[in-house]
Motif scaffolding. Structure first.
Motif, PDB file in Angstrom:
ATOM      1  N   GLN A  75       0.844  -1.206   0.000  1.00 35.94           N
ATOM      2  CA  GLN A  75       0.000   0.000   0.000  1.00 35.94           C
ATOM      3  C   GLN A  75       0.875   1.250   0.000  1.00 35.94           C
ATOM      4  N   TYR A  76       1.982   1.171   0.704  1.00 33.74           N
ATOM      5  CA  TYR A  76       2.876   2.345   0.795  1.00 33.74           C
ATOM      6  C   TYR A  76       3.385   2.723  -0.604  1.00 33.74           C
ATOM      7  N   TYR A  77       3.907   1.728  -1.323  1.00 36.03           N
ATOM      8  CA  TYR A  77       4.460   2.026  -2.655  1.00 36.03           C
ATOM      9  C   TYR A  77       3.362   2.350  -3.665  1.00 36.03           C
ATOM     10  N   MET A  78       2.166   1.729  -3.526  1.00 33.21           N
ATOM     11  CA  MET A  78       1.076   2.039  -4.447  1.00 33.21           C
ATOM     12  C   MET A  78       0.582   3.463  -4.195  1.00 33.21           C
ATOM     13  N   LYS A  79       0.552   3.879  -2.934  1.00 30.52           N
ATOM     14  CA  LYS A  79       0.150   5.251  -2.594  1.00 30.52           C
ATOM     15  C   LYS A  79       1.106   6.235  -3.264  1.00 30.52           C
ATOM     16  N   LEU A  80       2.386   5.903  -3.238  1.00 26.88           N
ATOM     17  CA  LEU A  80       3.400   6.764  -3.884  1.00 26.88           C
ATOM     18  C   LEU A  80       3.131   6.823  -5.386  1.00 26.88           C
ATOM     19  N   ALA A  81       2.833   5.675  -5.975  1.00 22.52           N
ATOM     20  CA  ALA A  81       2.557   5.626  -7.423  1.00 22.52           C
ATOM     21  C   ALA A  81       1.315   6.457  -7.748  1.00 22.52           C
ATOM     22  N   LEU A  82       0.309   6.398  -6.860  1.00 26.41           N
ATOM     23  CA  LEU A  82      -0.924   7.176  -7.088  1.00 26.41           C
ATOM     24  C   LEU A  82      -0.638   8.675  -6.979  1.00 26.41           C
ATOM     25  N   ASP A  83       0.187   9.046  -5.996  1.00 26.60           N
ATOM     26  CA  ASP A  83       0.526  10.473  -5.854  1.00 26.60           C
ATOM     27  C   ASP A  83       1.304  10.960  -7.080  1.00 26.60           C
ATOM     28  N   LEU A  84       2.171  10.113  -7.594  1.00 27.79           N
ATOM     29  CA  LEU A  84       2.926  10.479  -8.807  1.00 27.79           C
ATOM     30  C   LEU A  84       1.948  10.670  -9.972  1.00 27.79           C
ATOM     31  N   ALA A  85       1.030   9.712 -10.124  1.00 31.32           N
ATOM     32  CA  ALA A  85       0.049   9.786 -11.230  1.00 31.32           C
ATOM     33  C   ALA A  85      -0.771  11.069 -11.119  1.00 31.32           C
ATOM     34  N   ALA A  86      -1.220  11.374  -9.886  1.00 32.57           N
ATOM     35  CA  ALA A  86      -2.125  12.520  -9.663  1.00 32.57           C
ATOM     36  C   ALA A  86      -1.462  13.838 -10.052  1.00 32.57           C
TER      37      ALA A  86
END
Ligand SMILES: Nc1c(/N=C/[C@H](O)[C@H](O)[C@H](O)COP(=O)(O)O)[nH]c(=O)[nH]c1=O
Ligand SMILES: Nc1c(N[C@@H]2O[C@H](COP(=O)(O)O)[C@@H](O)[C@H]2O)[nH]c(=O)[nH]c1=O
Ligand SMILES: [Zn+2]
Length: 364
Positions: free
Chosen positions: A5-16
């Motif tokens: 979840q930590y790394y996916m959250k980072l990926a989502l923030d990058l996408a956003a």
């Protein structure tokens, strides 16, 4: 929150960070992790440019070997403007792939995941899936309906008025709210208002950000009788493109005058309740318009609500009271007789902008 979840959250923030910049494509973020160290990150910046995974693999280099890839959307499996990411992932040497959500694009829709699985790579789907789908709500809606994602935005007083009974409305909300509206305009492909708002406010409907930059969405004016004044701000196409939605039998001489000023027209048949808005939305999507910020006024809001064409509500409420028997309300002209005919929404969030609040809601 676990590591995935930590790394996916980072990926989502990058996408956003690219929200509104990749239309008609989705926003996508990718993070490659090797032995607990982030070896590569990538975002999709613009349609036609490399996908998020391509950037991440370029940055990771040989660290991709035996690594884990976190990606907010299923790696694509088709040759669009760029080669398929699923093939890249297959050959990359990664040991494990974590995907937030499948890609609803019929060109992909699970094929990307199968290509990776068939190569013997471990795949997990659904980490932070809700967040990933919310981030790409516009893209998912496009893929499922072939229509633009319609956001109904309006500013009202605490007692639900858009203007005083004389029609005066400047301003209901404060600077912070109005700034956030311009950020919205910068993100969307088009902004749509009715001729009533043009006649009442003579709005420019352009994006004015104090920090500069920002793009002007296409201005769409519903004007079935072609009443738009020739000197209206929205007719100055030097600021932004303007599309007028009217009927074939609107006054030809006025249409010619407007065409000479660079105005484009869309002709939509009228049905018993007015212009056929569903047909209009399908036509706009064919022109590449993937989202529309519906800025009113109250009559147009009501017709979109009645047709069930609103996909998201952004409602600004100011701490002011106007009263007024005839003051405009957000969906005038939409009338139901009993409560069980009410249109239901679900509230998804409340934010504050200065002294105002903004409620985000979705149709039920
Ligand atoms: N009256 C208010 C709004 N009014 C929104 C109107 O419908 C119209 O979009 C504006 O007048 C747009 O003007 P322009 O494009 O900036 O020149 N919208 C807001 O968010 N707050 C308010 O107080
Ligand atoms: N932006 C994006 C994806 N977008 C997917 O690819 C389609 C666009 O393909 P193209 O025309 O080649 O850019 C888009 O409709 C969506 O299905 N996929 C990914 O693996 N990673 C990305 O970063
Ligand atoms: Zn791709």
């Amino acid at each position: 929150m676990n590591d995935d979840q930590y790394y996916m959250k980072l990926a989502l923030d990058l996408a956003a960070s690219a929200k509104g910049k990749t239309n008609p494509n989705p926003v996508v973020g990718a993070v490659i992790v090797k032995d607990g160290v982030i070896a590569g990150t990538g975002i999709h910046r613009k349609a036609g440019e490399p996908h998020a995974e391509v950037h991440a693999f370029k940055m990771a280099g040989e660290y991709a070997e035996g690594a884990t890839l976190y990606v907010t959307l299923e790696p694509c499996s088709h040759y669009g403007k760029t080669p398929p990411c699923a093939n890249l992932v297959r050959e990359s040497g990664v040991r494990r792939v974590v995907v937030a959500t499948q890609d609803p694009n019929p060109e992909v829709a699970g094929r990307g995941i199968s290509i990776i699985k068939d190569a013997g790579i471990e795949v997990e789907v659904g980490v932070l899936e809700k967040e990933a789908q919310r981030l790409n709500e516009r893209f998912i809606h496009n893929m499922l309906t072939d229509r633009p994602f319609v956001i109904s935005k309006y500013a009202m007083t605490l007692d639900g008025k858009l203007a005083t009974h004389t029609g005066h409305s400047k301003w209901i909300t404060g600077e912070d709210s109005r700034h956030s509206v311009h950020l919205l305009r910068d993100e969307v492909d088009a902004i749509l208002v009715g001729i009533g708002t043009v006649l009442a406010d003579d709005p420019s409907l352009t994006t004015r950000l104090p920090e500069g930059g920002g793009k002007n969405p296409i201005r769409i004016i519903l004007d079935s009788e072609l009443r738009v004044p020739l000197d209206a701000k929205v007719v100055q196409v030097s600021d932004a493109k303007t599309l007028i939605v009217t009927q074939e039998n609107a006054p030809a001489d006025k249409m010619d005058l407007l065409r000479e000023k660079g105005i484009e027209f869309i002709f939509v048949p009228k049905n018993e309740t007015g212009l056929n808005l569903k047909a209009l939305m399908e036509e706009l999507y064919k022109k590449g318009i993937t989202d529309v910020l519906l800025e009113g006024g109250s009559e147009v809001n009501a017709s979109f609500l009645r047709e069930g064409l609103i996909d998201k509500y952004l409602i600004y409420i100011a701490p002011k009271l106007l009263g007024g028997r005839n003051s405009l309300t957000p969906y005038t002209g939409m009338n139901v007789d009993t409560m069980d005919e009410a249109m239901d929404v679900s509230f998804s969030g409340v934010e504050t902008f200065g002294e105002d609040i903004r409620i985000t809601a979705y149709p039920k």
